[in-house]
Design a protein around this motif. Structure first.
Motif, short mmCIF file in Angstrom:
data_model
loop_
_atom_site.label_atom_id
_atom_site.label_comp_id
_atom_site.label_asym_id
_atom_site.label_seq_id
_atom_site.Cartn_x
_atom_site.Cartn_y
_atom_site.Cartn_z
N LYS A 1 94.15 12.69 -23.82
CA LYS A 1 94.94 11.72 -24.58
C LYS A 1 95.43 12.25 -25.92
N MET A 2 94.64 13.04 -26.62
CA MET A 2 95.10 13.52 -27.93
C MET A 2 96.18 14.58 -27.79
N ARG B 1 99.78 10.73 -30.58
CA ARG B 1 99.21 9.52 -31.18
C ARG B 1 100.32 8.75 -31.88
N TYR C 1 97.57 8.00 -27.12
CA TYR C 1 96.75 7.19 -28.02
C TYR C 1 97.69 6.27 -28.79
N TRP D 1 98.63 10.05 -37.68
CA TRP D 1 99.42 9.78 -36.49
C TRP D 1 100.56 10.80 -36.34
#
Length: 553
Positions: free
Chosen positions: A263-264, A268, A296, A332
């Motif tokens: 996911k990372m 993000r 994310y 982010w």
């Protein structure tokens, strides 16, 4: 991608091509008319009501003005005659008023037996005779028009409109109206209210004309049919930095993905959106971000909405209460700010803070409105660069109107493009941002004076929440691009070979617009009307095609 040109650039291209190849104007017209005729024949095959009709029963006519478009139409009818079509006619003004190459092709048309009718001698009969045709060629005006069409051209445009109206009243699709190159009356300076032919289809000589894709003008062109093989599609001084982007271009702009990415490594994205009066917009935006494949996703909202959003969006994103004290933009890869957010003083102060970060931001809806207000305040002090974050603005035409005060006619004219391209490019350059003006067509302007246009209109996208899905999708793609860059997978980045728009910010908004348009078309064709949640799911299927390709290898 297809290169587009303004009307004035097309005239320069015509002159430079004749010089390059030592063509006469008549020689180039002969090449163009052959290509146009072949394109028209192919399109006629798709018109069901003509199926089964013989070449000697299909009625084809051209309504001509005085210029080169008239010459093209006359030559097309001559080619039709050579292909055994028999019911051919042309409506012309006094031949003495026509340009030399139009008169030359008129004499050739006469020699091969095409019916020549002077409409200036029997104007009362014109509309009736036009309405009796199967195929009508609009050759009243071409690319040389400046401002609004004048008489007698305006009356001819009206006559074509009346012929179509008569067909509709009789529940007939015919005459089917084809404009040659551009609908008569359309120009770079065209505005709603100017006389303009409303064509069923436009046979547009490549490079195609930017003006066809202006929001208000787009319906007048009908189906746009590119006609190539006439001008060399090579970069030169007559070409602008304006391009039409299509679904086929999507592989160049989608962020790369590995089947093993966690996911990372998929980016993000934080969404700062929603209010008591606009709760639904934030939900659509989150679903759009999820459709991008971002790994994310977080929605930052007001405290009173926390429980409702957590219940509704827990499967899509984490939900947090926004606070200036705890929110850090630097955590982010991308921010999306504005959908359903509100425009009060509290929101403005929050936006001022967020704009000072260096994290790229997609500003949509209320975020765009607040930015326009801040820009007006700062312009009084002589500065428009009051922010540090790289920005993409995604206004619709109503929101874009708030920026008109920052665009002078003189500044816009320097781009030597159609009116809409001039405006969005001027704004993008002035602020040093990307501007995606979205409507029936989407114009994406970049600070380097280039512009991408997506002709992605479908009735289904005209629904509340569609734009929120787009902004979330763009934020997610931006996060994925930045995450890919951080992995330094430069050899895997599919940036295309067109030499423009290689940065993550530009690639993200282009890929979002293309996926959004493709999803809208796919859904509408399959089921008719749809809602934003269905749109987001279809965007997800389209944006994940890369993984399907990898599995197939």
């Amino acid at each position: 991608m297809r290169s587009l040109v303004s009307m004035s650039q097309s005239l320069l291209l015509d002159a430079s091509t004749r010089e390059l190849f030592n063509f006469s104007a008549d020689g180039l017209m002969e090449v163009a008319s052959l290509r146009l005729w072949y394109a028209l024949q192919q399109e006629m095959l798709s018109l069901g009501a003509l199926t089964g009709k013989s070449k000697d029963t299909i009625a084809i006519a051209a309504l001509c003005g005085k210029g080169d478009n008239a010459g093209d139409a006359l030559a097309m009818l001559r080619h039709a005659k050579m292909d055994s079509f028999q019911r051919l006619s042309v409506f012309i003004p006094d031949p003495a008023t026509m340009k030399e190459n139009a008169r030359l092709n008129l004499s050739r048309a006469e020699r091969c037996g095409i019916d020549i009718i002077r409409y200036d001698l029997a104007p009362d009969e014109l509309e009736k005779k036009l309405a009796a045709q199967d195929i009508l060629l609009d050759a009243v005006l071409g690319t040389g028009v400046k401002g609004a069409a004048k008489e007698p051209a305006a009356a001819l445009i009206s006559a074509l409109a009346s012929a179509k109206k008569a067909a509709v009243s009789e529940k007939s699709h015919f005459p089917y109206l084809f404009s040659i190159d551009v609908p008569s009356g359309l120009s770079d300076e065209w505005e709603p209210g100017f006389p303009c032919v409303q064509a069923d289809a436009t046979l547009c000589i490549e490079p195609m004309k930017e003006a066809l894709f202006m929001h208000a003008a787009r319906p007048y062109a009908g189906k746009i049919i590119p006609v190539g093989g006439i001008f060399p599609l090579l970069p030169n001084e007559t070409h602008s930095r304006v391009w039409e982007i299509e679904s086929a271009d999507l592989p160049e702009f989608l962020p790369p993905i590995s089947p093993w990415a966690h996911k990372m490594q998929r980016g993000r994205v934080a969404i700062v959106a929603g209010s008591a009066a606009g709760a639904g917009a934030a939900m659509h935006c989150v679903r759009g971000a999820a459709a991008s494949g971002a790994g994310y996703i977080a929605l930052y909202c007001d405290e009173e909405l926390y429980s409702a959003y957590l219940s509704a969006l827990g499967d899509y994103a984490i939900v947090r209460v926004y606070s200036d004290d705890t929110f850090s933009a630097e955590e982010w890869d991308a921010l999306v700010i504005g959908p359903g957010w509100g425009i009060g003083e509290k929101r403005e102060s929050q936006l001022v803070r967020l704009l000072q970060s260096k994290t790229p931001i997609i500003l949509d809806a209320d975020g765009v409105r607040l930015f326009a207000h801040l820009a007006e305040q700062h312009s009084r002090n002589g500065t428009l660069r009051f922010f540090k974050a790289p920005l993409v603005l995604t206004p619709h035409p109503g929101e874009f109107s708030a920026f008109q005060k920052f665009i002078s006619q003189e500044e816009a004219a320097q781009f030597q493009s159609s009116g809409m391209v001039n405006q969005v490019c001027s704004l993008a350059q002035k602020f040093g941002i990307v501007v995606a003006l979205r409507a029936s067509t989407t114009h994406i302007a970049f600070p380097d004076e280039s512009c991408a246009i997506c002709d992605g209109s479908t009735p289904g996208l005209g629904v509340a929440g569609s734009g929120d899905v787009l902004s979330g999708l763009a934020g997610g793609f931006l996060a994925r691009w930045r995450a890919a860059r951080e992995l330094r997978a430069a050899s895997e980045l599919n940036e295309g070979d067109h030499g423009m728009w290689k940065d993550p910010l530009s690639a993200a908004i282009i890929s979002a617009v293309l996926v959004h348009a493709a999803a809208g078309r796919s859904l509408f064709d399959a089921q008719g009307w749809f809602n934003p949640e269905e749109l987001a799911r279809t965007c997800a299927r389209i944006s994940s095609w890369q993984l399907d390709c990898l599995k197939a290898q």
